[in-house]
Design a protein around this motif. Structure first.
Motif, PDB file in Angstrom:
ATOM      1  N   ALA A 194       0.809  -1.223   0.000  1.00  0.00           N
ATOM      2  CA  ALA A 194       0.000   0.000   0.000  1.00  0.00           C
ATOM      3  C   ALA A 194       0.839   1.268   0.000  1.00  0.00           C
ATOM      4  CB  ALA A 194      -0.938  -0.005   1.205  1.00  0.00           C
TER       5      ALA A 194
ATOM      6  N   ALA B 131       2.732   1.566  -4.280  1.00  0.00           N
ATOM      7  CA  ALA B 131       1.640   2.406  -4.776  1.00  0.00           C
ATOM      8  C   ALA B 131       1.761   3.802  -4.189  1.00  0.00           C
ATOM      9  CB  ALA B 131       0.284   1.805  -4.398  1.00  0.00           C
TER      10      ALA B 131
ATOM     11  N   ALA C 192      -4.059   6.896  -3.041  1.00  0.00           N
ATOM     12  CA  ALA C 192      -5.227   6.697  -3.900  1.00  0.00           C
ATOM     13  C   ALA C 192      -5.749   8.037  -4.405  1.00  0.00           C
ATOM     14  CB  ALA C 192      -6.318   5.970  -3.131  1.00  0.00           C
ATOM     15  N   GLU C 193      -6.103   8.073  -5.679  1.00  0.00           N
ATOM     16  CA  GLU C 193      -6.666   9.269  -6.301  1.00  0.00           C
ATOM     17  C   GLU C 193      -7.783   8.830  -7.235  1.00  0.00           C
ATOM     18  OE1 GLU C 193      -3.822  11.686  -8.342  1.00  0.00           O
ATOM     19  OE2 GLU C 193      -2.217  11.204  -6.929  1.00  0.00           O
TER      20      GLU C 193
ATOM     21  N   GLY D 173      -6.838   5.862  -9.603  1.00  0.00           N
ATOM     22  CA  GLY D 173      -7.140   4.556  -9.040  1.00  0.00           C
ATOM     23  C   GLY D 173      -6.704   4.401  -7.603  1.00  0.00           C
ATOM     24  N   ARG D 174      -7.018   3.215  -7.046  1.00  0.00           N
ATOM     25  CA  ARG D 174      -6.741   2.956  -5.630  1.00  0.00           C
ATOM     26  C   ARG D 174      -5.279   2.685  -5.339  1.00  0.00           C
ATOM     27  NH1 ARG D 174      -8.793  -1.626  -4.660  1.00  0.00           N
ATOM     28  NH2 ARG D 174     -10.157  -2.010  -6.430  1.00  0.00           N
ATOM     29  N   HIS D 175      -4.551   2.138  -6.309  1.00  0.00           N
ATOM     30  CA  HIS D 175      -3.131   1.848  -6.118  1.00  0.00           C
ATOM     31  C   HIS D 175      -2.328   2.350  -7.321  1.00  0.00           C
ATOM     32  CE1 HIS D 175      -4.782  -1.394  -3.361  1.00  0.00           C
ATOM     33  NE2 HIS D 175      -3.951  -0.739  -2.587  1.00  0.00           N
TER      34      HIS D 175
ATOM     35  N   ASP E 128     -15.206  -0.338  -5.166  1.00  0.00           N
ATOM     36  CA  ASP E 128     -15.286   0.733  -6.150  1.00  0.00           C
ATOM     37  C   ASP E 128     -16.717   1.253  -6.295  1.00  0.00           C
ATOM     38  OD1 ASP E 128     -12.542   0.876  -6.839  1.00  0.00           O
ATOM     39  OD2 ASP E 128     -12.733  -0.975  -7.985  1.00  0.00           O
TER      40      ASP E 128
ATOM     41  N   SER F  68      -7.293  -2.575  -9.191  1.00  0.00           N
ATOM     42  CA  SER F  68      -6.395  -1.434  -8.980  1.00  0.00           C
ATOM     43  C   SER F  68      -4.997  -1.661  -9.523  1.00  0.00           C
ATOM     44  CB  SER F  68      -6.326  -1.102  -7.485  1.00  0.00           C
ATOM     45  OG  SER F  68      -5.772  -2.192  -6.755  1.00  0.00           O
TER      46      SER F  68
ATOM     47  N   SER G  99     -10.621   0.729 -10.904  1.00  0.00           N
ATOM     48  CA  SER G  99     -10.819   1.764  -9.888  1.00  0.00           C
ATOM     49  C   SER G  99     -10.586   3.154 -10.461  1.00  0.00           C
ATOM     50  CB  SER G  99      -9.906   1.517  -8.681  1.00  0.00           C
ATOM     51  OG  SER G  99      -8.547   1.543  -9.046  1.00  0.00           O
ATOM     52  N   GLU G 100      -9.733   3.270 -11.468  1.00  0.00           N
ATOM     53  CA  GLU G 100      -9.572   4.541 -12.169  1.00  0.00           C
ATOM     54  C   GLU G 100     -10.709   4.741 -13.164  1.00  0.00           C
ATOM     55  OE1 GLU G 100      -5.799   6.371 -14.236  1.00  0.00           O
ATOM     56  OE2 GLU G 100      -6.875   5.139 -15.709  1.00  0.00           O
TER      57      GLU G 100
ATOM     58  N   SER H  87     -12.492   2.581  -1.300  1.00  0.00           N
ATOM     59  CA  SER H  87     -11.510   2.382  -0.235  1.00  0.00           C
ATOM     60  C   SER H  87     -10.468   3.490  -0.238  1.00  0.00           C
ATOM     61  CB  SER H  87     -10.809   1.038  -0.406  1.00  0.00           C
ATOM     62  OG  SER H  87     -10.093   1.000  -1.615  1.00  0.00           O
TER      63      SER H  87
END
Length: 298
Positions: A55, A59, A62-63, A67-69, A188, A239, A265-266, A298
């Motif tokens: 995490a 990565a 998150a944005e 995306g999350r990662h 998501d 992600s 996620s993006e 998340s």
């Protein structure tokens, strides 16, 4: 160098004091919904292995637009790799305790950074235990390495390319089938898949014991899903983590594929991008599917 190494070969390499190449072990224990990877590592890991926090080290923050990662900046990744003790000329073996679903992330990132000698421990920590090899507890603190990394050595696509990819290529969705179909979405804001994508869950790359299927079986699997040598292939997941596992499986099969790092996620955070549901690549009515919203970010 082969994508995979088995536990016996790794043990032999680690025991070979006269080998001219040092092997750095990376423990990448992480699964969605389990934030305690470091605790698991401290309880027991392959002797000499350094913990890698997916995490925070594999990565960026998150944005919604990435995306999350999202992939971290190249300079930040190089700093982490040096902290793990990696130097130019070393070999790296990564593993986790979930069939290499997380470890494949650092495998792909090191390959993308131009670092060649990196492998996955086939079967992960379970295979090491099954072979009867011991574990160590506590944290490993290696001396800093001097590795020099770059970026862009592995093929990758962005959201714009993902939008049109299925018109001329094969776009694989590596998430669980129920997420692809839009039956459930735990993290998501919208459920479903990118229009044109084909469902190809990463679990289908593995045997029951967490080892990868053999090359012939993987070739058969991906050809059944539509892989052809003259058709460009790209992979996404939630992600950008388990999609790297799919790329490793494709490589074992002898096939090449690009990664969509931002992944679903993006993609799903932009309301202008269609999301479809159902078994078929182009799903049901796009307007209906695009309006669905389940779960939380998340």
């Amino acid at each position: 160098m082969d994508t995979l190494i088995d536990a016996a070969a790794l043990k032999s390499r680690l025991d070979d004091r006269e080998s001219g190449q040092r092997t750095v072990l990376l423990d990448v224990r992480w699964t969605l919904g389990d934030p305690h990877g470091h605790d698991h590592y401290l309880h027991g890991h392959i002797p000499g292995a350094v913990f890698v926090d997916l995490a925070t080290e594999l990565a960026g923050p998150a944005e919604p637009g990435r995306g999350r990662h999202p992939l971290p900046p190249a300079e930040q990744f190089q700093e982490c790799a040096r902290r793990w003790g990696i130097s130019d000329g070393d070999a790296v073996v990564a593993y986790d305790d979930s069939g290499n679903m997380a470890a494949a992330r650092v495998w792909w990132m090191l390959r993308d950074a131009g670092f060649g000698p990196v492998q996955l421990l086939d079967g992960g920590l379970a295979a090491w235990r099954e072979a009867g090899f011991g574990l160590a507890a506590g944290a490993e603190q290696p001396p800093a390495g001097n590795v020099t990394l770059s970026a862009g050595a592995m093929p990758a696509i962005d959201a714009g390319q993902a939008a049109s990819w299925s018109r001329y290529g094969l776009l694989l969705d590596a998430r669980a089938g129920e997420r692809y179909r839009g039956e459930v979405e735990p993290v998501d804001p919208r459920a479903g898949h990118i229009p044109g994508a084909v469902s190809a869950p990463t679990t289908g790359n593995l045997q029951a014991d967490g080892r990868f299927l053999g090359p012939a079986e993987l070739r058969e699997r991906f050809e059944r899903l539509g892989y052809r040598s003259d058709v460009p292939t790209a992979v996404y997941c939630g992600s950008g983590v388990t999609a790297a596992h799919e790329i490793a499986a494709l490589e074992i099969a002898g096939f090449a594929a690009a990664l969509y790092p931002g992944s679903f996620s993006e993609w799903c955070h932009d309301a202008a991008r269609d999301v479809v549901t159902g078994e078929a690549p182009y799903g049901e009515d796009v307007e209906t599917a695009a309006g669905r919203s389940t779960g939380s970010v998340s």
